[in-house]
Scaffold this motif. Structure first.
Motif, mmCIF file in Angstrom:
data_model
loop_
_atom_site.group_PDB
_atom_site.id
_atom_site.type_symbol
_atom_site.label_atom_id
_atom_site.label_comp_id
_atom_site.label_asym_id
_atom_site.label_seq_id
_atom_site.Cartn_x
_atom_site.Cartn_y
_atom_site.Cartn_z
ATOM 1 N N ASP A 113 1.435 -1.017 0.128
ATOM 2 C CA ASP A 113 0.152 -0.411 -0.187
ATOM 3 C C ASP A 113 0.596 1.246 0.163
ATOM 4 O OD1 ASP A 113 -1.882 1.553 -0.073
ATOM 5 O OD2 ASP A 113 -2.836 1.179 2.187
ATOM 6 N N ASN A 132 -0.968 -1.311 -4.291
ATOM 7 C CA ASN A 132 -1.969 -0.184 -4.001
ATOM 8 C C ASN A 132 -2.049 0.935 -4.054
ATOM 9 O OD1 ASN A 132 -4.806 0.200 -2.868
ATOM 10 N ND2 ASN A 132 -4.396 -0.039 -0.933
ATOM 11 N N CYS A 154 -3.923 -2.033 -7.520
ATOM 12 C CA CYS A 154 -5.185 -1.105 -7.410
ATOM 13 C C CYS A 154 -5.757 -0.188 -8.109
ATOM 14 C CB CYS A 154 -5.834 -1.930 -5.724
ATOM 15 S SG CYS A 154 -7.330 -1.085 -5.156
ATOM 16 N N LEU A 230 -12.787 -3.577 -5.433
ATOM 17 C CA LEU A 230 -12.347 -3.864 -4.044
ATOM 18 C C LEU A 230 -12.731 -3.240 -3.562
ATOM 19 C CD1 LEU A 230 -10.474 -4.572 -1.379
ATOM 20 C CD2 LEU A 230 -8.732 -2.783 -2.435
ATOM 21 N N LYS A 236 -13.410 2.523 9.074
ATOM 22 C CA LYS A 236 -13.849 4.228 8.669
ATOM 23 C C LYS A 236 -14.890 5.054 9.730
ATOM 24 C CE LYS A 236 -11.037 3.629 4.248
ATOM 25 N NZ LYS A 236 -11.214 4.346 2.956
HETATM 26 N N1 HH2 Z 1 -7.783 2.929 2.833
HETATM 27 C C1 HH2 Z 1 -6.986 3.245 3.824
HETATM 28 C C2 HH2 Z 1 -5.644 2.598 3.210
HETATM 29 N N2 HH2 Z 1 -5.413 2.201 2.054
HETATM 30 N N3 HH2 Z 1 -6.348 1.375 0.207
HETATM 31 C C3 HH2 Z 1 -7.312 1.231 -0.512
HETATM 32 N N4 HH2 Z 1 -7.266 0.945 -2.132
HETATM 33 N N5 HH2 Z 1 -8.790 1.634 -0.154
HETATM 34 C C4 HH2 Z 1 -8.689 1.767 0.538
HETATM 35 O O1 HH2 Z 1 -10.014 2.512 0.603
HETATM 36 C C5 HH2 Z 1 -7.659 2.100 1.773
HETATM 37 C C6 HH2 Z 1 -6.125 2.169 1.159
HETATM 38 C C7 HH2 Z 1 -6.870 3.957 4.710
HETATM 39 O O2 HH2 Z 1 -7.322 3.237 5.769
HETATM 40 P P1 HH2 Z 1 -5.999 2.087 6.793
HETATM 41 O O3 HH2 Z 1 -5.069 1.697 6.011
HETATM 42 O O4 HH2 Z 1 -6.786 1.308 7.696
HETATM 43 O O5 HH2 Z 1 -5.652 3.221 7.312
HETATM 44 P P2 HH2 Z 1 -4.293 4.337 7.103
HETATM 45 O O6 HH2 Z 1 -3.934 5.148 6.412
HETATM 46 O O7 HH2 Z 1 -4.553 5.784 8.396
HETATM 47 O O8 HH2 Z 1 -3.019 3.809 7.524
#
Ligand code: HH2
Length: 289
Positions: A113, A132, A154, A230, A236
């Motif tokens: 990510d 992602n 993604c 996805l 959230k």
């Molecule tokens: N939301 C977050 C992070 N990555 N990737 C995709 N594809 N879609 C999403 O909605 C998405 C994402 C935010 O959530 P989280 O990873 O739990 O928190 P943080 O960004 O604070 O690490």
């Protein structure tokens, strides 16, 4: 339409867990909806920040998710929550690479990510399979990294950027604009050589509660196209605004309800913190369909 039997597919330019070799690369196929488990190696993620900074703790969570039947792990080293401060590539790599290296070869798909092409490139070299990118691969360098490696991607929709995206987001027709953006990006990314894409409407990324609800009610429209969808709304703010749950860690029941709705309407993947528990919920849902 009954979506539980619909078969989804992601194709890669290299062998990945669960894939079969076909004419266009290595393809993973699955019916119904599977789970992407969230693993944030960050100090400041909005719900699991600080829990997975130690490698041992992060690996224990990852292996628990895999053993529970989670399909893909989404490993992140930078928070994208509203107001998050950016981190540099070296910091992000220090957080994600040890996890990816430890988990490669453990029979689970690995997603990184990240918004940074240089982080994506290193993560793919270390063993990640999918990128992602919450910016929807708007940076041409990110498209090149994925295409050169043969990685799937993604593509997510976000209005604005994380620091300011919740300041009065405006759309004239949120569903038409977000779905139109995703379909256009998917076509461009695939024509540049990325073997396959997931589409994500980006719940909470530059959207009010009304926008998020409209997009969630329209999952079947997005899912009626060729690319797997996805949905990622785990813990959230949307759930707080609906059900009045100020503490993010208490939002799993609402998260299960929301993602079961998405699964019932054609989502191929749902991204959750309580990922193993969601696998259980989806098995029960599928048995009743
Ligand atoms: N939301 C977050 C992070 N990555 N990737 C995709 N594809 N879609 C999403 O909605 C998405 C994402 C935010 O959530 P989280 O990873 O739990 O928190 P943080 O960004 O604070 O690490």
């Amino acid at each position: 339409m009954n979506w539980t039997g619909r078969v989804h597919e992601l194709t890669f330019g290299f062998p990945v867990p669960g894939a079969e070799k076909g004419p266009h690369g290595w393809s993973v196929r699955w019916p119904g909806c599977r789970v992407m488990g969230i693993l944030n190696a960050t100090p400041d993620s909005f719900s699991d920040g600080g829990q997975h900074l130690q490698l041992d703790a992060a690996l224990a969570t990852a292996r628990r998710m895999r053993d529970a039947g989670v399909f893909m792990l989404d490993i992140g080293g930078e928070s994208t929550r509203p107001g998050a401060e950016p981190v540099d590539a070296a910091t992000e790599l220090d957080r994600v690479l040890p996890l990816i290296r430890a988990l490669r070869g453990e029979n689970v798909l690995l997603s990184v990510d990240t918004m940074k092409p240089e982080v994506a490139a290193e993560a793919l070299r270390a063993g990640a399979h999918l990128v992602n990118d919450v910016t929807g691969l708007r940076d041409p360098a990110m498209i090149r990294v994925c295409a050169d490696a043969g990685a799937a991607a993604c593509v997510m929709h976000m209005q604005g950027e994380p620091r300011t995206m919740q300041h009065q987001p405006v759309y004239s027709d949120v569903v038409a604009e977000v779905h139109g953006f995703l379909r256009e990006r998917a076509a461009e990314v695939k024509s540049a050589g990325v073997p396959s894409v997931l589409l994500d409407p980006g719940i909470g990324f530059g959207k009010t509660l009304g926008h998020n609800l409209s997009l969630l009610r329209a999952v079947n429209d997005l899912a009626s196209g060729p690319d797997p969808v996805l949905i990622a709304a785990s813990r959230k703010k949307t759930i707080d605004l609906i059900a009045g749950v100020p503490n993010a860690a208490d939002r799993d029941p609402g998260s299960f309800a929301l993602h079961l709705h998405a699964a019932r309407h054609g989502a191929a993947l749902v991204r959750l913190h309580a990922a193993g528990e969601m696998v259980q919920a989806l098995k029960v849902e599928a048995a009743l369909a």
